[in-house]
Design a protein around this motif. Structure first.
Motif, PDB file in Angstrom:
ATOM      1  N   UNK A 167     -11.233  11.234  29.736  1.00  0.00           N
ATOM      2  CA  UNK A 167     -11.200  12.643  30.153  1.00  0.00           C
ATOM      3  C   UNK A 167     -10.471  12.864  31.472  1.00  0.00           C
ATOM      4  N   UNK A 168      -9.762  11.858  31.971  1.00  0.00           N
ATOM      5  CA  UNK A 168      -9.116  12.013  33.278  1.00  0.00           C
ATOM      6  C   UNK A 168      -8.166  13.205  33.309  1.00  0.00           C
ATOM      7  N   UNK A 169      -7.510  13.489  32.211  1.00  0.00           N
ATOM      8  CA  UNK A 169      -6.530  14.574  32.189  1.00  0.00           C
ATOM      9  C   UNK A 169      -7.176  15.959  32.161  1.00  0.00           C
ATOM     10  N   UNK A 170      -8.508  16.006  32.086  1.00  0.00           N
ATOM     11  CA  UNK A 170      -9.225  17.284  31.972  1.00  0.00           C
ATOM     12  C   UNK A 170      -9.891  17.716  33.270  1.00  0.00           C
ATOM     13  N   UNK A 171      -9.668  16.972  34.344  1.00  0.00           N
ATOM     14  CA  UNK A 171     -10.418  17.191  35.587  1.00  0.00           C
ATOM     15  C   UNK A 171     -10.371  18.631  36.082  1.00  0.00           C
ATOM     16  N   UNK A 172      -9.249  19.298  35.927  1.00  0.00           N
ATOM     17  CA  UNK A 172      -9.112  20.666  36.448  1.00  0.00           C
ATOM     18  C   UNK A 172      -9.169  21.720  35.352  1.00  0.00           C
ATOM     19  N   UNK A 173      -9.527  21.295  34.120  1.00  0.00           N
ATOM     20  CA  UNK A 173      -9.464  22.230  32.996  1.00  0.00           C
ATOM     21  C   UNK A 173     -10.836  22.673  32.515  1.00  0.00           C
ATOM     22  N   UNK A 174     -11.780  21.748  32.394  1.00  0.00           N
ATOM     23  CA  UNK A 174     -13.128  22.063  31.923  1.00  0.00           C
ATOM     24  C   UNK A 174     -14.140  21.343  32.814  1.00  0.00           C
ATOM     25  N   UNK A 175     -15.381  21.795  32.757  1.00  0.00           N
ATOM     26  CA  UNK A 175     -16.436  21.174  33.565  1.00  0.00           C
ATOM     27  C   UNK A 175     -16.770  19.789  33.015  1.00  0.00           C
ATOM     28  N   UNK A 176     -16.845  18.804  33.927  1.00  0.00           N
ATOM     29  CA  UNK A 176     -17.199  17.436  33.568  1.00  0.00           C
ATOM     30  C   UNK A 176     -18.469  17.024  34.308  1.00  0.00           C
ATOM     31  N   UNK A 177     -19.233  16.141  33.701  1.00  0.00           N
ATOM     32  CA  UNK A 177     -20.425  15.616  34.361  1.00  0.00           C
ATOM     33  C   UNK A 177     -20.008  14.605  35.426  1.00  0.00           C
ATOM     34  N   UNK A 178     -20.985  14.118  36.194  1.00  0.00           N
ATOM     35  CA  UNK A 178     -20.656  13.120  37.216  1.00  0.00           C
ATOM     36  C   UNK A 178     -20.235  11.788  36.611  1.00  0.00           C
ATOM     37  N   UNK A 179     -20.395  11.632  35.310  1.00  0.00           N
ATOM     38  CA  UNK A 179     -19.929  10.431  34.617  1.00  0.00           C
ATOM     39  C   UNK A 179     -18.590  10.668  33.921  1.00  0.00           C
ATOM     40  N   UNK A 180     -18.009  11.841  34.146  1.00  0.00           N
ATOM     41  CA  UNK A 180     -16.717  12.152  33.547  1.00  0.00           C
ATOM     42  C   UNK A 180     -16.787  12.668  32.129  1.00  0.00           C
ATOM     43  N   UNK A 181     -17.981  12.952  31.618  1.00  0.00           N
ATOM     44  CA  UNK A 181     -18.116  13.461  30.257  1.00  0.00           C
ATOM     45  C   UNK A 181     -17.933  14.981  30.238  1.00  0.00           C
ATOM     46  N   UNK A 182     -17.385  15.494  29.143  1.00  0.00           N
ATOM     47  CA  UNK A 182     -17.175  16.936  28.998  1.00  0.00           C
ATOM     48  C   UNK A 182     -18.524  17.605  28.750  1.00  0.00           C
ATOM     49  N   UNK A 183     -18.861  18.568  29.564  1.00  0.00           N
ATOM     50  CA  UNK A 183     -20.134  19.267  29.396  1.00  0.00           C
ATOM     51  C   UNK A 183     -20.030  20.249  28.239  1.00  0.00           C
ATOM     52  N   UNK A 184     -20.957  20.115  27.280  1.00  0.00           N
ATOM     53  CA  UNK A 184     -20.964  20.992  26.107  1.00  0.00           C
ATOM     54  C   UNK A 184     -22.381  21.499  25.856  1.00  0.00           C
ATOM     55  N   UNK A 185     -22.466  22.652  25.164  1.00  0.00           N
ATOM     56  CA  UNK A 185     -23.777  23.143  24.747  1.00  0.00           C
ATOM     57  C   UNK A 185     -24.031  22.726  23.296  1.00  0.00           C
ATOM     58  N   UNK A 186     -25.103  23.245  22.703  1.00  0.00           N
ATOM     59  CA  UNK A 186     -25.465  22.804  21.359  1.00  0.00           C
ATOM     60  C   UNK A 186     -24.487  23.262  20.288  1.00  0.00           C
ATOM     61  N   UNK A 187     -23.577  24.174  20.641  1.00  0.00           N
ATOM     62  CA  UNK A 187     -22.548  24.619  19.698  1.00  0.00           C
ATOM     63  C   UNK A 187     -21.178  24.009  20.004  1.00  0.00           C
ATOM     64  N   UNK A 188     -21.157  23.023  20.883  1.00  0.00           N
ATOM     65  CA  UNK A 188     -19.923  22.305  21.257  1.00  0.00           C
ATOM     66  C   UNK A 188     -18.988  23.130  22.116  1.00  0.00           C
ATOM     67  N   UNK A 189     -19.485  24.236  22.720  1.00  0.00           N
ATOM     68  CA  UNK A 189     -18.675  25.005  23.663  1.00  0.00           C
ATOM     69  C   UNK A 189     -18.536  24.238  24.974  1.00  0.00           C
ATOM     70  N   UNK A 190     -17.360  24.294  25.576  1.00  0.00           N
ATOM     71  CA  UNK A 190     -17.170  23.786  26.936  1.00  0.00           C
ATOM     72  C   UNK A 190     -17.294  24.953  27.907  1.00  0.00           C
ATOM     73  N   UNK A 191     -16.926  24.739  29.141  1.00  0.00           N
ATOM     74  CA  UNK A 191     -17.010  25.798  30.153  1.00  0.00           C
ATOM     75  C   UNK A 191     -15.905  26.831  30.005  1.00  0.00           C
ATOM     76  N   UNK A 192     -14.937  26.580  29.111  1.00  0.00           N
ATOM     77  CA  UNK A 192     -13.809  27.502  28.940  1.00  0.00           C
ATOM     78  C   UNK A 192     -13.841  28.134  27.552  1.00  0.00           C
TER      79      UNK A 192
END
Length: 527
Positions: free
Chosen positions: A454-479
């Motif tokens: 996920x290194x290329x996503x650092x400025x695009x979507x919210x990532x956890x402190x482990x570098x994982x993409x944060x998603x909700x139960x419907x697979x939505x990201x912060x964008x």
């Protein structure tokens, strides 16, 4: 050599041969040569268009050539291609015999257009699940282009060559006598290395594509499931992937894929890709994402920039970039990668027969690696950072029953040592006493988990402190319009079947997002 069921299967496959072929052995007085002759006699007896020719005098013995009769078209194996390479043997028989390969016309044309003389030597091990892709790709290239040749060499049988060339990882490929590549590659990746203009041509072609309704980034289980579910909705779907199959390609045995008692990673990856290709999905392989730019307005186009220089646009993007092996990140690790530092015990373990090795990591994968390696190496030292092993109890019991395994817990590996050519040892620190210790050995197998791609996503979507993409139960990201699934996300339990479910969820959520967008006219007015 072959049991009745396999012989029946092979006989059915050989019915697809369209032109006569001959098997040309080069043998010595060894037991393996006798086994090879027996195998070739069995194969020749299964179909009238396959004959066993008189012996030749190749430099490597035992070996054999599969040749289209009356031509120079053929491929050579040095050794007995059973185990994971049996499929490579079957495909070579069929393709030398004129059966059409399952690659695109574009790839075939690119192979035939290569200029120059290319003599490949491919070293494999029979337990390596990564090797067949390389062997099969180079074999096919040698059949399609008379200026290309390939000999596939079993490193366990030709140990002097392996030692002389200091090969400590497979597959290892030499071109015209010089190192060419190491590790899994498909035919498109090999062509990209040989054909310097291929990347630019592919980028130009990709950049000219119309926007997608849904663009999936990643071709592992999550990406494949997302592509299928999106395509079934009748919307324009694309997949861009560095390698289709993702980390599944590096997985040996899979026994927890519900309804399938046992399969192997490469076989599952092939099935995934074939299933996706059954639908109207635009697959763009050997492409690495470089940057994601979310849509500037709701319903606008998000952009995915690729390292090739091309940019793709889509109304919805599903990120399924998966994960890769975590490295120790200590001095000497990068320097001695493939020179004693390895990450696949099934692939590279046979190269360390009779040697001393270490396994880093006390989870299931680490314990399984140590158990496997204990059967072929002189000694295994297992090093675990935690104060106790984390693997399943049944695996721990098996590990502790082995006489040539030493387990060290509360230990932090601090350095890999080498002599300039290969690994000679490692240093670890006892976390209880702070003392450092040197372990002399020849191989280090790293099994310490995964890190998300996920290194290329650092400025695009919210990532956890482990570098994982944060998603909700419907697979939505912060964008808005950006969804994610699989091992790259915060979803717990990194399992193939969970990744597939999450990929399906992401696709359904993306479709739901698209159908709720305002009409084109409304978006134009809002802009």
């Amino acid at each position: 050599m072959l049991d009745a069921a396999i012989k029946t299967q092979l006989q059915a496959y050989l019915a697809n041969i369209k032109q006569p072929i001959e098997l040309v052995p080069s043998l010595d007085d060894s037991a393996k040569a006798s086994e090879l002759r027996a195998l070739l006699e069995e194969i020749a007896g299964l179909h009238e268009m396959v004959t066993l020719a008189p012996e030749a005098d190749d430099a490597r013995k035992p070996s054999f050539l599969i040749r289209r009769t009356g031509t120079d078209i053929g491929v050579r194996f040095a050794g007995i291609p059973l185990g994971h390479e049996f499929t490579s043997l079957v495909l070579a028989l069929l393709q030398v015999g004129g059966h059409p390969p399952k690659v695109s016309d574009e790839v075939i044309a690119q192979v035939r257009a290569l200029e120059g003389d290319f003599a490949f030597e491919t070293y494999f091990s029979l337990s390596c699940q990564n090797c067949p892709d390389v062997v099969q790709a180079l074999n096919l290239m040698s059949i399609l282009n008379p200026r290309i040749s390939n000999v596939s060499i079993d490193g366990a049988l030709f140990k002097d060559e392996v030692d002389g060339r200091k090969i400590m990882a497979v597959p290892s490929v030499y071109l015209n006598g010089e190192p060419f590549a190491s590790g899994r590659m498909d035919i498109e990746q090999i062509l990209a290395k040989l054909d310097t203009g291929a990347v630019a041509r592919a980028a130009e072609k990709i950049a000219a594509k119309e926007p997608f309704d849904v663009l999936v980034v990643g071709g592992g289980p999550a990406g494949a499931a997302a592509a299928i579910y999106a395509a079934r909705k009748g919307i324009r779907t694309g997949v861009v992937a560095e390698r289709f199959g993702g980390q599944v390609l590096d997985t040996m045995g899979i026994e927890n894929f519900i309804s399938v008692p046992h399969t192997e990673g490469p076989r599952l990856a092939t099935a995934l890709e074939q299933h996706v290709r059954d639908y109207d999905v635009d697959i763009m392989n050997v492409q690495r994402a470089k940057k994601l730019v979310p849509a500037r307005t709701v319903g606008g186009y998000a952009e995915v920039e690729l390292e090739s220089g091309a940019t793709l646009r889509a109304r919805a993007v599903i990120l399924a970039t998966g994960a890769r092996w975590r490295t120790m990140n200590v001095p000497g690790e990068d320097e001695y990668r493939n020179k004693g530092v390895a990450y696949c015990p099934h692939c590279d373990g046979p190269l360390f027969k009779g040697k001393r090795v270490a396994v880093i990591g006390g989870g299931n994968s680490g314990i399984e690696a140590a158990i496997d390696l204990a059967g072929i190496t002189a000694h295994v030292t297992l090093i675990e950072y935690d104060g106790q092993l984390r693997a399943d109890a049944v695996l721990q019991r098996k590990l502790y029953s082995l006489p040539n395994v030493t387990v060290i817990t509360s230990a932090l590996t601090t350095q890999v040592h080498g002599d300039g050519e290969k690994v000679v040892g490692l240093t670890y620190k006892d976390r209880n006493t702070e003392e450092t210790h040197l372990v002399e050995l020849e191989g280090i197998f790293v099994q310490i988990g995964l890190v998300p791609n996920t290194e290329f996503l650092a400025d695009a979507v919210a990532l956890s402190n482990r570098g994982e993409i944060e998603v909700d139960h419907r697979a939505h990201t912060s964008q808005p319009g950006i969804f994610a699934a699989g091992d790259a996300t915060t979803v717990p339990y990194k399992q193939i079947i969970i990744a597939m479910g999450q990929g399906s969820t992401a696709a359904l959520s993306a479709f739901d997002y698209l159908i709720r967008l305002p009409a084109e006219e409304e978006r134009a007015e809002a802009a």
